[in-house]
Design a protein around this motif. Structure first.
Motif, PDB file in Angstrom:
ATOM      1  N   LYS A 127      -3.323 -23.470  19.531  1.00 22.40           N
ATOM      2  CA  LYS A 127      -2.743 -24.751  19.104  1.00 22.40           C
ATOM      3  C   LYS A 127      -3.646 -25.459  18.101  1.00 22.40           C
ATOM      4  O   LYS A 127      -3.176 -26.003  17.088  1.00 22.40           O
ATOM      5  CB  LYS A 127      -2.506 -25.635  20.325  1.00 22.40           C
ATOM      6  N   VAL A 128      -4.963 -25.460  18.367  1.00 21.65           N
ATOM      7  CA  VAL A 128      -5.896 -26.191  17.490  1.00 21.65           C
ATOM      8  C   VAL A 128      -6.013 -25.524  16.123  1.00 21.65           C
ATOM      9  O   VAL A 128      -5.986 -26.184  15.075  1.00 21.65           O
ATOM     10  CB  VAL A 128      -7.278 -26.304  18.161  1.00 21.65           C
ATOM     11  N   PHE A 129      -6.130 -24.196  16.093  1.00 25.73           N
ATOM     12  CA  PHE A 129      -6.368 -23.480  14.834  1.00 25.73           C
ATOM     13  C   PHE A 129      -5.098 -22.836  14.268  1.00 25.73           C
ATOM     14  O   PHE A 129      -5.170 -22.067  13.310  1.00 25.73           O
ATOM     15  CB  PHE A 129      -7.450 -22.417  15.039  1.00 25.73           C
ATOM     16  N   ASN A 130      -3.965 -23.127  14.919  1.00 29.73           N
ATOM     17  CA  ASN A 130      -2.665 -22.636  14.442  1.00 29.73           C
ATOM     18  C   ASN A 130      -2.662 -21.105  14.281  1.00 29.73           C
ATOM     19  O   ASN A 130      -2.279 -20.557  13.227  1.00 29.73           O
ATOM     20  CB  ASN A 130      -2.300 -23.312  13.110  1.00 29.73           C
ATOM     21  N   LEU A 131      -3.105 -20.433  15.337  1.00 36.50           N
ATOM     22  CA  LEU A 131      -3.201 -18.972  15.313  1.00 36.50           C
ATOM     23  C   LEU A 131      -1.898 -18.350  15.805  1.00 36.50           C
ATOM     24  O   LEU A 131      -1.135 -18.961  16.549  1.00 36.50           O
ATOM     25  CB  LEU A 131      -4.368 -18.511  16.201  1.00 36.50           C
TER      26      LEU A 131
END
Length: 545
Positions: A127-131
């Motif tokens: 979610k944080v790094f849009n992986l």
């Protein structure tokens, strides 16, 4: 007085009968597991030595590296707990009972909840790094097994080494400093040398736990990574190749026996070395965490939080999480479902019945043999061909729960609770023996001389001199063996006892049916029960001391 003598003699006789019964329940399953090797054609003509070598190499590799990881983390933790004052010191020290109270399955579930492909950390990172894919993939591999086992067992190393570190003689280290040695050189040439007996004592049980690991290796080992314990289970249950079971069991027991003999040699050598003794015990003065300590303390605290506390918190969180309309919500529903589930009260009652019965049998067997050896040592018999007597308590530690269960299954077509209690006692009594015998060894021979001078009856020596001085150790070993027996899930699972369930076994079954929240709740309940038993035993022990 005569009636009292007869009563004491009767107790000794009953204790001897219990000890030999427990011993028989070790030898019979062991013989039954090995027996197929000597029936029919030789297994050595059929064995694939490359496959066997691969299994042995994997077993030793994961055990040794897991133990080394537990040792490194445990040594750092022991240093800070014994030599430094910080806000979480008491909390860190209290973690030493976790590996004994928490079944390996629950720890594995905590790691899956935290580091699994759909675990908490992967979800946050995606979610944080849009992986697009989960970045943490180490769990289902060799290193997943090692990290889980190493951090799961480090509190055992910490507790043992910390206790020894606080009692070290500081004179040798101070002399080295006066001669110009740096702190680094003092640690590696003096302190570590003094701590060697406690380090060895802590590492051997950790190594054995990792060597006999079943649940964690089954869940996390990658394709082709199989330990001896898992291979024995699959050979017995899947292929029904009992020749292979016998051979693998023999190899496993032989490997552990060699390790234990090496440990006994190191222990004896270290105790004979005056440099390793704690003859002068100075009061340990702890300092605060200083500036240069932060270089080690911060990474250490982060690793403990990430690989030990976070999985434990995930277990607690999972036990209070339920799914509603496709989303997770905090709820006590898993606990309510657990308490209302079919067979919960039966599992709870069987846990107490089997654990208490097994722990009492362990303490009776351990104390009987410890007293027997102490008297033999007093008479000087242990130094004249007493190798077998000193080796006997090591033998049950070479037999795993899977091998014991397979042997019992071959002996008895249908198991029952009594077989389970006796089998678990046969595996666990050496742990009680070691705690009791260590206390008996501290009783000076002169005290025994005085007791024999006033009365030549053996029962008077036992009940008036020896047993009163080891009461606290008896209580401690009772709590320790209760936790070992209560957390056992492999033995009843492989035995497949009809109409039998314990909290550990129920935890395993709930996890297998993908009821993760209820499984975590059952495991936490089991851990709380074991910790309560530990707490009560320690409080009674402290009052008696």
């Amino acid at each position: 007085m005569v009636k009292k003598d007869y009563l004491q003699a009767g107790i000794i006789f009953i204790s001897a009968c219990i000890f030999f019964l427990v011993l028989v329940f070790f030898l019979l399953p062991l013989s039954a597991a090995f027996a197929p090797l000597f029936l029919g054609n030789s297994f050595f003509q059929e064995v694939h030595f490359y496959y066997l070598g691969k299994i042995i190499a994997f077993t030793f590799a994961q055990s040794i590296i897991s133990t080394l990881l537990a040792l490194v983390v445990g040594l750092v933790a022991a240093f800070f707990v014994s030599q430094r004052n910080f806000f979480a010191r008491s909390f860190l020290l209290s973690l030493s009972s976790i590996p004994l109270c928490l079944p390996a399955l629950i720890v594995a579930l905590g790691y899956i909840s935290t580091f699994g492909m759909a675990g908490t950390l992967n979800a946050i990172l995606i979610k944080v790094f849009n992986l697009k894919e989960a970045p943490l993939r180490f769990l289902y591999s060799f290193w997943g097994v090692v990290i889980c086992q190493g951090f799961y067992n480090f509190p055992l190393v910490m507790a043992t080494v910390c206790d020894a570190w606080e009692k070290l003689d500081k004179d040798q280290a101070d002399s080295a400093r006066l001669l110009g040695a740096s702190e680094k050189r003092v640690f590696f040439t003096v302190t570590l040398y003094q701590l060697l007996p406690s380090v060895v004592s802590a590492c051997i049980p950790v190594f054995i736990y990792c060597f006999f690991s079943f649940v964690i290796v089954t869940l996390f080992a990658s394709t082709g990574g199989t330990s001896l314990e898992v291979a024995i289970y699959h050979a017995a249950r899947s292929s029904l190749n009992f020749k292979e079971v016998g051979f693998l069991s023999f190899v496993e027991c032989l490997c552990v026996f060699i390790i234990l003999l090496f440990y006994s040699y190191l222990e004896k050598k270290s105790l004979l070395n005056r440099g390793l003794s704690f003859s002068f015990i100075n009061a340990c003065t702890r300092k605060g965490v200083r500036g240069k300590d932060l270089f080690f303390f911060i990474p250490f605290a982060f690793m403990i939080f990430l690989f030990f506390l976070l999985p434990l918190f995930s277990i607690l969180l999972s036990s209070c999480t339920s799914v509603f309309q496709g989303k997770n919500h905090l709820s006590v529903k898993p606990w309510i479902n657990l308490f209302k589930s079919k067979g919960f009260l039966s599992a709870l009652s069987y846990t107490f019945i089997t654990s208490l019965a097994s722990s009492f049998l362990c303490c009776i067997s351990g104390s009987f043999y410890a007293i027997f050896l102490r008297i033999k040592k007093y008479k000087g018999h242990l130094y004249n061909g007493g190798l077998l007597l000193k080796t006997l308590p090591l033998l049950p530690m070479t037999l795993s729960s899977v091998v014991m269960a397979v042997g019992l299954s071959r002996l008895f077509s249908r198991g029952n609770i009594l077989y389970f209690i006796l089998a678990k006692s046969a595996l666990s009594w050496p742990f009680a023996f070691r705690q009791i015998y260590s206390a008996l060894e501290k009783i000076p021979d002169s005290q025994i001389d005085c007791a024999i001078l006033f009365s030549n009856k053996r029962c008077h020596l036992i009940f008036q001199i020896l047993l009163p001085q080891v009461k606290s150790n008896l209580l401690s070993s009772l709590g320790f063996c209760f936790a070992l027996c209560a957390g056992e899930s492999t033995l009843p699972y492989v035995l497949s006892l009809p109409h039998f369930d314990t909290l550990a076994l129920k935890t395993f079954r709930l996890a297998s049916s993908y009821r993760l929240s209820e499984s975590c709740a059952a495991g936490l309940l089991l851990a709380l029960i074991c910790m309560l038993i530990f707490f009560i035993a320690d409080r009674i022990k402290e009052k008696r001391i």
